[in-house]
Write an enzyme that holds these catalytic residues in place. Structure first.
Site, short mmCIF file in Angstrom:
data_model
loop_
_atom_site.label_atom_id
_atom_site.label_comp_id
_atom_site.label_asym_id
_atom_site.label_seq_id
_atom_site.Cartn_x
_atom_site.Cartn_y
_atom_site.Cartn_z
CG HIS A 28 114.60 3.37 -2.79
ND1 HIS A 28 115.66 4.25 -2.83
CD2 HIS A 28 115.14 2.14 -2.59
CE1 HIS A 28 116.78 3.57 -2.68
NE2 HIS A 28 116.50 2.30 -2.53
CB CYS A 49 117.01 2.88 0.85
SG CYS A 49 118.31 1.79 0.25
CG ASN A 69 119.69 1.60 -4.50
OD1 ASN A 69 119.55 2.63 -3.85
ND2 ASN A 69 119.34 0.42 -4.03
O1 UT7 Z 1 117.86 -0.23 -1.94
C1 UT7 Z 1 117.52 -1.22 -1.03
C2 UT7 Z 1 116.54 -2.13 -1.61
N1 UT7 Z 1 117.15 -2.92 -2.65
C3 UT7 Z 1 116.41 -3.33 -3.63
O2 UT7 Z 1 115.26 -2.99 -3.69
C4 UT7 Z 1 117.00 -4.32 -4.60
C5 UT7 Z 1 115.98 -5.40 -4.85
N2 UT7 Z 1 116.43 -6.47 -5.74
C6 UT7 Z 1 116.63 -6.29 -7.07
O3 UT7 Z 1 116.56 -5.19 -7.57
C7 UT7 Z 1 116.87 -7.50 -7.92
O4 UT7 Z 1 116.60 -8.67 -7.15
C8 UT7 Z 1 118.31 -7.60 -8.48
C9 UT7 Z 1 118.51 -6.56 -9.56
C10 UT7 Z 1 119.31 -7.42 -7.37
C11 UT7 Z 1 118.53 -8.98 -9.12
O5 UT7 Z 1 117.55 -9.20 -10.13
P1 UT7 Z 1 116.73 -10.57 -10.14
O6 UT7 Z 1 115.90 -10.56 -11.34
O7 UT7 Z 1 116.04 -10.71 -8.81
O8 UT7 Z 1 117.87 -11.67 -10.32
P2 UT7 Z 1 118.23 -12.89 -9.37
O9 UT7 Z 1 118.93 -12.42 -8.15
O10 UT7 Z 1 117.02 -13.77 -9.17
O11 UT7 Z 1 119.25 -13.66 -10.28
C12 UT7 Z 1 118.85 -14.21 -11.56
C13 UT7 Z 1 120.10 -14.67 -12.28
C14 UT7 Z 1 121.03 -15.52 -11.44
O12 UT7 Z 1 121.60 -16.50 -12.27
P3 UT7 Z 1 121.03 -18.02 -12.25
O13 UT7 Z 1 121.20 -18.48 -10.83
O14 UT7 Z 1 119.60 -17.91 -12.66
O15 UT7 Z 1 121.90 -18.72 -13.24
C15 UT7 Z 1 122.12 -14.55 -11.04
O16 UT7 Z 1 123.34 -15.20 -10.78
O17 UT7 Z 1 120.86 -13.53 -12.70
C16 UT7 Z 1 122.21 -13.70 -12.28
N3 UT7 Z 1 122.80 -12.39 -12.05
C17 UT7 Z 1 123.43 -11.69 -13.00
N4 UT7 Z 1 123.69 -11.99 -14.29
C18 UT7 Z 1 124.34 -11.07 -15.00
C19 UT7 Z 1 122.79 -11.65 -10.90
N5 UT7 Z 1 123.43 -10.50 -11.10
C20 UT7 Z 1 123.84 -10.51 -12.40
C21 UT7 Z 1 124.54 -9.59 -13.19
N6 UT7 Z 1 124.77 -9.91 -14.49
N7 UT7 Z 1 124.97 -8.39 -12.72
#
Ligand code: UT7
Length: 328
Positions: free
Chosen positions: A255, A113, A285
């Site tokens: 970013h 990125c 992104n």
């Molecule tokens: O560009 C390079 C750098 N990249 C980034 O900066 C990305 C950084 N990370 C993020 O932006 C976030 O961590 C995400 C958007 C990827 C995920 O958001 P989060 O709030 O950190 O969610 P999480 O990974 O902690 O997951 C929370 C819950 C999980 O379910 P359980 O285990 O709590 O039941 C996931 O399975 O959300 C679930 N989940 C979804 N639910 C519905 C993950 N993706 C989805 C989805 N739809 N698309």
């Protein structure tokens, strides 16, 4: 050493708009989840057969036109990308050919990125030392074909695009200046975000495809924590190096990975949200393309004006991160 300014900007995103509802049909997700957790409403994706330079060529042409610089005047092309048209040669060489920039030398930088920031910093040195006159710097990515469309935690996040700037020696008071760029990496964290297949470790094979190794793997919440901390630290480094404070900043372009990251970083830097440029809702992104496309759109819409002080910051796989401060 000569001072370096941004002479022109350009960008190009694919025509195909992919709204959140597309993902509601293929994985267990919702527009509400994607919007509240990321700020993304839609993203752009190329049609099959389109490659990075199909976006980079128009982005570069628009930047050259704004700068009033012809392709033969460009003597350096640097493309920040993780998704070049082919493994070799570089996207920069293909771009050189397609632009007819016969007097340039050209190479890619793979820094995920922050690839655009890395490319900007490298190109700046060649202008500063007087060895080169005009550099075309591109950040671009075709990520839509590196996405596992069965993995809801990554497939909703990414989009395609390309942005470009023309750098040249600053001449006159009406022009801005690239003040400094501060780059970092920590390779010990490579495992949190990567595309494991297609390189020499897991070369292309049926097995590689069957195991889905050519897709992005990310531990999103771990990346989130590091991204916030690293972007804040490098932004502060850029401010301190130039003896300015966040109050002096006219626009912050973080970013565009996740609106929550962008807002948290801005808050910790004491930059009000109305000074944060955001395109994440419409492009998702776009990795190395996110900063140069946002910059170009903000300039063309009249938001960013000559004389404004701009802070940009990025974070990505590697981990790599950095910040740059420039007066437009
Ligand atoms: O560009 C390079 C750098 N990249 C980034 O900066 C990305 C950084 N990370 C993020 O932006 C976030 O961590 C995400 C958007 C990827 C995920 O958001 P989060 O709030 O950190 O969610 P999480 O990974 O902690 O997951 C929370 C819950 C999980 O379910 P359980 O285990 O709590 O039941 C996931 O399975 O959300 C679930 N989940 C979804 N639910 C519905 C993950 N993706 C989805 C989805 N739809 N698309």
């Amino acid at each position: 050493m000569r001072k370096v300014s941004i002479k022109g900007t350009g960008s190009c995103v694919p025509e195909r708009v992919v709204p959140n509802s597309f993902f509601e049909r293929i994985v267990d997700t919702s527009d509400e989840w994607i919007t509240t957790r990321t700020g993304i409403k839609e993203r752009r994706m190329v049609f099959p057969g389109q490659a990075l330079t199909d976006l980079a060529v128009p982005a570069a042409q628009r930047a050259m036109e704004m700068a009033g610089v012809s392709s033969l005047e460009i003597d350096l092309i640097v493309v920040g990308t993780s998704t070049p048209d082919m493994v070799t040669p570089s996207a920069a060489c293909i771009l050189q050919d397609r632009l007819g920039a016969r007097n340039a030398f050209a190479f890619d930088i793979g820094a995920a990125c922050p690839g655009f920031l890395y490319s900007l910093a490298v190109a700046q040195k060649f202008i500063q030392d007087g060895s080169h006159e005009y550099a075309l710097v591109v950040g671009g990515e075709i990520i839509s074909n590196r996405i596992d469309y069965t993995d809801r935690s990554t497939c909703v996040l990414f989009g395609d695009g390309a942005g470009a700037v023309i750098l040249g020696a600053r001449n006159g008071d009406g022009e801005g200046e690239v003040l400094s760029t501060h780059l970092h990496s920590d390779g010990s964290l490579w495992n949190l975000l990567n595309v494991p297949g297609g390189g020499s470790r897991n070369p292309p094979s049926h097995e590689m495809v069957d195991r889905g190794l050519h897709y992005i793997k990310m531990q999103g919440n771990e990346v989130f924590k590091y991204a916030v901390r690293a972007m804040v630290e490098s932004a502060l480094e850029a401010l301190e190096a130039n003896k300015v404070t966040s109050e002096d900043i006219d626009w912050f372009i973080p970013h565009q990975a996740n609106l929550r990251i962008m807002e948290t970083v801005a808050k910790r830097l004491d930059i009000p949200l109305h000074k944060v440029i955001s395109t994440v809702h419409k492009y998702g992104n776009t990795s190395a393309a996110s900063i140069p496309t946002a910059l170009d759109e903000a300039i063309r819409s009249g938001k960013i004006r000559r004389g404004d002080l701009i802070l940009v910051g990025s974070f990505g796989a590697g981990f790599t991160w950095g910040a740059s401060l420039f007066r437009y």
